[in-house]
Write an enzyme that holds these catalytic residues in place. Sequence first.
Site, PDB file in Angstrom:
ATOM      1  N   ARG A 195       0.833  -1.212   0.000  1.00 43.43           N
ATOM      2  CA  ARG A 195       0.000   0.000   0.000  1.00 43.43           C
ATOM      3  C   ARG A 195       0.866   1.259   0.000  1.00 43.43           C
ATOM      4  NH1 ARG A 195      -4.643   0.852   4.178  1.00 43.43           N
ATOM      5  NH2 ARG A 195      -3.063   0.146   5.637  1.00 43.43           N
ATOM      6  N   ARG A 210       2.447   3.902   5.078  1.00 39.17           N
ATOM      7  CA  ARG A 210       1.946   4.197   6.417  1.00 39.17           C
ATOM      8  C   ARG A 210       2.848   3.578   7.484  1.00 39.17           C
ATOM      9  NH1 ARG A 210      -4.455   3.225   6.739  1.00 39.17           N
ATOM     10  NH2 ARG A 210      -3.855   2.136   8.633  1.00 39.17           N
ATOM     11  N   ARG A 265      -2.433  -5.718  14.446  1.00 38.07           N
ATOM     12  CA  ARG A 265      -3.718  -5.113  14.056  1.00 38.07           C
ATOM     13  C   ARG A 265      -4.736  -6.212  13.731  1.00 38.07           C
ATOM     14  NH1 ARG A 265      -1.673  -1.288   9.485  1.00 38.07           N
ATOM     15  NH2 ARG A 265      -3.896  -0.934   9.067  1.00 38.07           N
TER      16      ARG A 265
HETATM   17  P1  AP5 Z   1      -7.461  -0.130   1.914  1.00 38.83           P
HETATM   18  O1  AP5 Z   1      -8.677   0.253   1.142  1.00 38.83           O
HETATM   19  O2  AP5 Z   1      -6.508   0.930   2.299  1.00 38.83           O
HETATM   20  O3  AP5 Z   1      -7.911  -1.031   3.173  1.00 38.83           O
HETATM   21  P2  AP5 Z   1      -8.576  -0.648   4.549  1.00 38.83           P
HETATM   22  O4  AP5 Z   1      -9.548  -1.728   4.857  1.00 38.83           O
HETATM   23  O5  AP5 Z   1      -9.067   0.754   4.543  1.00 38.83           O
HETATM   24  O6  AP5 Z   1      -7.317  -0.829   5.477  1.00 38.83           O
HETATM   25  P3  AP5 Z   1      -6.737   0.078   6.631  1.00 38.83           P
HETATM   26  O7  AP5 Z   1      -5.341  -0.409   6.873  1.00 38.83           O
HETATM   27  O8  AP5 Z   1      -6.927   1.514   6.363  1.00 38.83           O
HETATM   28  O9  AP5 Z   1      -7.636  -0.375   7.788  1.00 38.83           O
HETATM   29  P4  AP5 Z   1      -7.406  -0.224   9.249  1.00 38.83           P
HETATM   30  O10 AP5 Z   1      -8.776  -0.544   9.671  1.00 38.83           O
HETATM   31  O11 AP5 Z   1      -6.356  -1.056   9.844  1.00 38.83           O
HETATM   32  O12 AP5 Z   1      -6.830   1.253   9.403  1.00 38.83           O
HETATM   33  P5  AP5 Z   1      -7.488   2.612   9.865  1.00 38.83           P
HETATM   34  O13 AP5 Z   1      -6.857   3.701   9.140  1.00 38.83           O
HETATM   35  O14 AP5 Z   1      -8.959   2.492   9.874  1.00 38.83           O
HETATM   36  O15 AP5 Z   1      -6.702  -1.263   1.087  1.00 38.83           O
HETATM   37  C1  AP5 Z   1      -5.459  -1.794   1.535  1.00 38.83           C
HETATM   38  C2  AP5 Z   1      -4.496  -1.991   0.338  1.00 38.83           C
HETATM   39  O16 AP5 Z   1      -5.039  -2.966  -0.540  1.00 38.83           O
HETATM   40  C3  AP5 Z   1      -4.313  -0.716  -0.520  1.00 38.83           C
HETATM   41  O17 AP5 Z   1      -3.008  -0.679  -0.998  1.00 38.83           O
HETATM   42  C4  AP5 Z   1      -5.322  -0.904  -1.663  1.00 38.83           C
HETATM   43  O18 AP5 Z   1      -4.906  -0.234  -2.826  1.00 38.83           O
HETATM   44  C5  AP5 Z   1      -5.312  -2.411  -1.834  1.00 38.83           C
HETATM   45  N1  AP5 Z   1      -6.629  -2.950  -2.245  1.00 38.83           N
HETATM   46  C6  AP5 Z   1      -7.854  -2.502  -1.855  1.00 38.83           C
HETATM   47  N2  AP5 Z   1      -8.831  -3.244  -2.428  1.00 38.83           N
HETATM   48  C7  AP5 Z   1      -8.190  -4.190  -3.190  1.00 38.83           C
HETATM   49  C8  AP5 Z   1      -8.645  -5.271  -4.016  1.00 38.83           C
HETATM   50  N3  AP5 Z   1      -9.958  -5.524  -4.166  1.00 38.83           N
HETATM   51  N4  AP5 Z   1      -7.707  -6.027  -4.633  1.00 38.83           N
HETATM   52  C9  AP5 Z   1      -6.382  -5.779  -4.461  1.00 38.83           C
HETATM   53  N5  AP5 Z   1      -5.890  -4.780  -3.698  1.00 38.83           N
HETATM   54  C10 AP5 Z   1      -6.777  -3.992  -3.056  1.00 38.83           C
HETATM   55  O19 AP5 Z   1      -7.015   2.656  11.393  1.00 38.83           O
HETATM   56  C11 AP5 Z   1      -5.648   2.819  11.739  1.00 38.83           C
HETATM   57  C12 AP5 Z   1      -5.490   2.849  13.243  1.00 38.83           C
HETATM   58  O20 AP5 Z   1      -6.221   3.964  13.791  1.00 38.83           O
HETATM   59  C13 AP5 Z   1      -6.042   1.628  13.990  1.00 38.83           C
HETATM   60  O21 AP5 Z   1      -5.098   0.577  14.044  1.00 38.83           O
HETATM   61  C14 AP5 Z   1      -6.332   2.250  15.375  1.00 38.83           C
HETATM   62  O22 AP5 Z   1      -5.152   2.371  16.125  1.00 38.83           O
HETATM   63  C15 AP5 Z   1      -6.827   3.642  15.027  1.00 38.83           C
HETATM   64  N6  AP5 Z   1      -8.303   3.706  14.883  1.00 38.83           N
HETATM   65  C16 AP5 Z   1      -8.992   4.023  13.756  1.00 38.83           C
HETATM   66  N7  AP5 Z   1     -10.313   3.958  13.975  1.00 38.83           N
HETATM   67  C17 AP5 Z   1     -10.470   3.573  15.265  1.00 38.83           C
HETATM   68  C18 AP5 Z   1     -11.603   3.310  16.079  1.00 38.83           C
HETATM   69  N8  AP5 Z   1     -12.861   3.415  15.612  1.00 38.83           N
HETATM   70  N9  AP5 Z   1     -11.389   2.931  17.371  1.00 38.83           N
HETATM   71  C19 AP5 Z   1     -10.149   2.820  17.868  1.00 38.83           C
HETATM   72  N10 AP5 Z   1      -9.030   3.046  17.147  1.00 38.83           N
HETATM   73  C20 AP5 Z   1      -9.183   3.408  15.854  1.00 38.83           C
HETATM   74 MG    MG Z   2      -8.453   2.526   5.554  1.00 37.42          MG
END
Ligand code: AP5
Ligand code: MG
Length: 214
Positions: free
Chosen positions: A127, A160, A171
């Site tokens: 990513r 990231r 995670r």
């Molecule tokens: P992408 O679309 O970026 O996936 P994602 O599901 O959004 O993954 P994240 O890593 O953003 O999820 P996350 O839930 O861990 O992180 P968040 O930022 O929410 O796709 C991933 C990759 O695959 C990309 O390169 C994309 O191009 C590729 N891809 C996508 N679809 C594809 C397909 N169909 N085929 C092939 N490739 C594909 O959270 C980060 C941190 O913030 C957490 O760990 C936590 O510490 C904190 N946090 C955020 N929200 C909360 C909450 N509500 N409560 C507590 N802590 C929180």
């Molecule tokens: Mg995301």
Amino acid sequence: MKIVMLGAPGAGKGTQAAMICDAYKIPHISTGDLFRSNIKNGTELGKKAKAYMDKGELVPDELTIQLLMDRVSKDDCKNGYVLDGFPRTIPQADVLTDALAKIGEKVDFAINVDVPDENIVNRMSGRRTCPKCGASYHVQFMPPKKEGICDVCGAELVQRDDDKPETVKERLRVYHEKTQPLIDYYDRCGVLHTVDGTRSADDVFQEIRGILSK
Ligand code: AP5
Ligand code: MG
């Protein structure tokens, strides 16, 4: 239309949320992106959140819930929104359900993007994201037109901090323990739809579009 995206880290929640928001002209609200922008701007909240995020842990509910409730109370959320990365715990889901019930509303769709753990580490290591506009790419599956440069705004793409394999494993562990139970939660509410997230992003989106148009 109020939509919640569920799925493991890297399942494609952000990718699909962006496509839905583009098609339906509603705001994309990612708590992860809100925290990252607080970190970038050096706010107190950002400093607190970073300590948890770098370890792959969840940011405590009290910080997260306030941030999200402030955001959804803004004017641009009147016609609905897509929540990406919230709720992530049962208490977060309860607060959202109660807040919506008070105004006679509810979550209309919970879209669970299902991808097995084996595929996740590979997706995360490839990513690349844009630090300026938030667009997301993958070096192999969704490369930008020019290597290392954002198609949308021309900024240099970055990796990231929490996409290191050890952090990704943590995670995933936290996801299974704290967030996966929300699949049953929204199933009981009668709004759960699970899509196979291992297909191309366009194929996944076509299926989601079909669900949302019902
Ligand atoms: P992408 O679309 O970026 O996936 P994602 O599901 O959004 O993954 P994240 O890593 O953003 O999820 P996350 O839930 O861990 O992180 P968040 O930022 O929410 O796709 C991933 C990759 O695959 C990309 O390169 C994309 O191009 C590729 N891809 C996508 N679809 C594809 C397909 N169909 N085929 C092939 N490739 C594909 O959270 C980060 C941190 O913030 C957490 O760990 C936590 O510490 C904190 N946090 C955020 N929200 C909360 C909450 N509500 N409560 C507590 N802590 C929180
Ligand atoms: Mg995301």
